[in-house]
Scaffold this motif. Structure first.
Motif, PDB file in Angstrom:
ATOM      1  N   GLU A 237       0.827  -1.203   0.000  1.00 60.60           N
ATOM      2  CA  GLU A 237       0.000   0.000   0.000  1.00 60.60           C
ATOM      3  C   GLU A 237       0.867   1.260   0.000  1.00 60.60           C
ATOM      4  O   GLU A 237       0.533   2.248  -0.656  1.00 60.60           O
ATOM      5  N   ILE A 238       1.982   1.216   0.703  1.00 63.39           N
ATOM      6  CA  ILE A 238       2.912   2.349   0.695  1.00 63.39           C
ATOM      7  C   ILE A 238       3.511   2.522  -0.699  1.00 63.39           C
ATOM      8  O   ILE A 238       3.599   3.632  -1.215  1.00 63.39           O
ATOM      9  N   ASP A 239       3.906   1.413  -1.317  1.00 59.65           N
ATOM     10  CA  ASP A 239       4.456   1.464  -2.674  1.00 59.65           C
ATOM     11  C   ASP A 239       3.434   2.033  -3.656  1.00 59.65           C
ATOM     12  O   ASP A 239       3.779   2.831  -4.530  1.00 59.65           O
ATOM     13  N   LEU A 240       2.168   1.634  -3.490  1.00 59.21           N
ATOM     14  CA  LEU A 240       1.107   2.141  -4.362  1.00 59.21           C
ATOM     15  C   LEU A 240       0.917   3.646  -4.151  1.00 59.21           C
ATOM     16  O   LEU A 240       0.754   4.393  -5.117  1.00 59.21           O
ATOM     17  N   ALA A 241       0.957   4.087  -2.905  1.00 60.77           N
ATOM     18  CA  ALA A 241       0.804   5.516  -2.610  1.00 60.77           C
ATOM     19  C   ALA A 241       1.926   6.324  -3.261  1.00 60.77           C
ATOM     20  O   ALA A 241       1.678   7.379  -3.854  1.00 60.77           O
ATOM     21  N   ILE A 242       3.149   5.833  -3.165  1.00 64.67           N
ATOM     22  CA  ILE A 242       4.285   6.529  -3.786  1.00 64.67           C
ATOM     23  C   ILE A 242       4.119   6.570  -5.305  1.00 64.67           C
ATOM     24  O   ILE A 242       4.388   7.591  -5.940  1.00 64.67           O
ATOM     25  N   LYS A 243       3.640   5.488  -5.867  1.00 68.11           N
ATOM     26  CA  LYS A 243       3.401   5.429  -7.316  1.00 68.11           C
ATOM     27  C   LYS A 243       2.353   6.467  -7.726  1.00 68.11           C
ATOM     28  O   LYS A 243       2.515   7.156  -8.742  1.00 68.11           O
ATOM     29  N   ILE A 244       1.300   6.601  -6.941  1.00 66.05           N
ATOM     30  CA  ILE A 244       0.242   7.573  -7.241  1.00 66.05           C
ATOM     31  C   ILE A 244       0.793   8.995  -7.122  1.00 66.05           C
ATOM     32  O   ILE A 244       0.519   9.852  -7.970  1.00 66.05           O
ATOM     33  N   ILE A 245       1.594   9.273  -6.103  1.00 64.33           N
ATOM     34  CA  ILE A 245       2.178  10.605  -5.932  1.00 64.33           C
ATOM     35  C   ILE A 245       3.077  10.944  -7.112  1.00 64.33           C
ATOM     36  O   ILE A 245       3.029  12.054  -7.650  1.00 64.33           O
ATOM     37  N   ARG A 246       3.886   9.991  -7.550  1.00 60.15           N
ATOM     38  CA  ARG A 246       4.741  10.222  -8.726  1.00 60.15           C
ATOM     39  C   ARG A 246       3.906  10.491  -9.971  1.00 60.15           C
ATOM     40  O   ARG A 246       4.235  11.368 -10.780  1.00 60.15           O
ATOM     41  N   LYS A 247       2.825   9.739 -10.142  1.00 59.19           N
ATOM     42  CA  LYS A 247       1.943   9.909 -11.301  1.00 59.19           C
ATOM     43  C   LYS A 247       1.346  11.316 -11.315  1.00 59.19           C
ATOM     44  O   LYS A 247       1.338  11.984 -12.353  1.00 59.19           O
ATOM     45  N   VAL A 248       0.881  11.785 -10.161  1.00 56.48           N
ATOM     46  CA  VAL A 248       0.298  13.124 -10.068  1.00 56.48           C
ATOM     47  C   VAL A 248       1.359  14.189 -10.323  1.00 56.48           C
ATOM     48  O   VAL A 248       1.116  15.166 -11.035  1.00 56.48           O
ATOM     49  N   CYS A 249       2.544  13.998  -9.769  1.00 62.26           N
ATOM     50  CA  CYS A 249       3.641  14.957 -10.016  1.00 62.26           C
ATOM     51  C   CYS A 249       3.994  15.003 -11.502  1.00 62.26           C
ATOM     52  O   CYS A 249       4.244  16.089 -12.040  1.00 62.26           O
ATOM     53  N   ASP A 250       4.031  13.852 -12.153  1.00 64.71           N
ATOM     54  CA  ASP A 250       4.293  13.814 -13.597  1.00 64.71           C
ATOM     55  C   ASP A 250       3.257  14.620 -14.361  1.00 64.71           C
ATOM     56  O   ASP A 250       3.595  15.402 -15.247  1.00 64.71           O
ATOM     57  N   LYS A 251       1.976  14.439 -14.017  1.00 56.77           N
ATOM     58  CA  LYS A 251       0.913  15.169 -14.698  1.00 56.77           C
ATOM     59  C   LYS A 251       1.054  16.674 -14.484  1.00 56.77           C
ATOM     60  O   LYS A 251       0.912  17.459 -15.421  1.00 56.77           O
ATOM     61  N   LEU A 252       1.339  17.070 -13.253  1.00 57.93           N
ATOM     62  CA  LEU A 252       1.466  18.496 -12.952  1.00 57.93           C
ATOM     63  C   LEU A 252       2.728  19.092 -13.568  1.00 57.93           C
ATOM     64  O   LEU A 252       2.761  20.280 -13.877  1.00 57.93           O
ATOM     65  N   ASN A 253       3.736  18.278 -13.757  1.00 56.15           N
ATOM     66  CA  ASN A 253       4.992  18.738 -14.355  1.00 56.15           C
ATOM     67  C   ASN A 253       4.785  19.169 -15.809  1.00 56.15           C
ATOM     68  O   ASN A 253       5.472  20.039 -16.299  1.00 56.15           O
ATOM     69  N   TYR A 254       3.844  18.532 -16.476  1.00 55.14           N
ATOM     70  CA  TYR A 254       3.609  18.815 -17.895  1.00 55.14           C
ATOM     71  C   TYR A 254       2.495  19.835 -18.127  1.00 55.14           C
ATOM     72  O   TYR A 254       2.241  20.204 -19.244  1.00 55.14           O
ATOM     73  N   GLU A 255       1.844  20.266 -17.059  1.00 57.06           N
ATOM     74  CA  GLU A 255       0.769  21.267 -17.229  1.00 57.06           C
ATOM     75  C   GLU A 255       1.321  22.667 -17.191  1.00 57.06           C
ATOM     76  O   GLU A 255       2.323  22.973 -16.682  1.00 57.06           O
TER      77      GLU A 255
END
Length: 82
Positions: free
Chosen positions: A64-82
Motif C-alpha cells: 500500500e505504501i508502494d502504491l501511494a508513492i506510485k500515485i504521488i509520482r503519477k500526479v507529479c508527472d501530470k502536474l509537471n507537464y501542465e
C-alpha cells in the motif's frame, strides 16, 4: 520520499516528517494536488501552507505504501507537464 523531491524539484519544495507521518510542502497551492491524488484513490489532507499531509494507518502494508508513492509520482508527472 526524498527521491520524489529530487525528481520533481519544481513541484515539491520540501519533504517533512519521520516514519509514516509525512508532509510534502509544495511550491503552489496544494488544493489541486490533493484533488488529483483523490481522483487516483489516495486520500490526503491539507496541513499548513501548501503542505499535503500523508498519514497512513498503523497497520498499512508495504504494498500500500508502494502504491501511494506510485500515485504521488503519477500526479507529479501530470502536474509537471501542465
Amino acid at each position: 520520499m526524498p527521491k520524489i523531491k529530487s525528481k520533481f524539484p519544481k513541484i515539491i519544495r520540501t519533504v517533512r516528517g519521520r516514519g509514516l507521518l509525512i508532509g510534502l510542502q509544495l511550491y503552489k497551492d496544494q488544493t489541486k494536488f490533493i484533488k488529483k491524488l483523490e481522483d487516483n484513490k489516495l486520500l490526503t489532507m491539507k496541513a499548513g501552507e501548501n503542505v499535503v499531509r500523508i498519514l497512513p494507518p498503523l497497520n498499512v502494508k508495504k504494498q500500500e505504501i508502494d502504491l501511494a508513492i506510485k500515485i504521488i509520482r503519477k500526479v507529479c508527472d501530470k502536474l509537471n507537464y501542465e
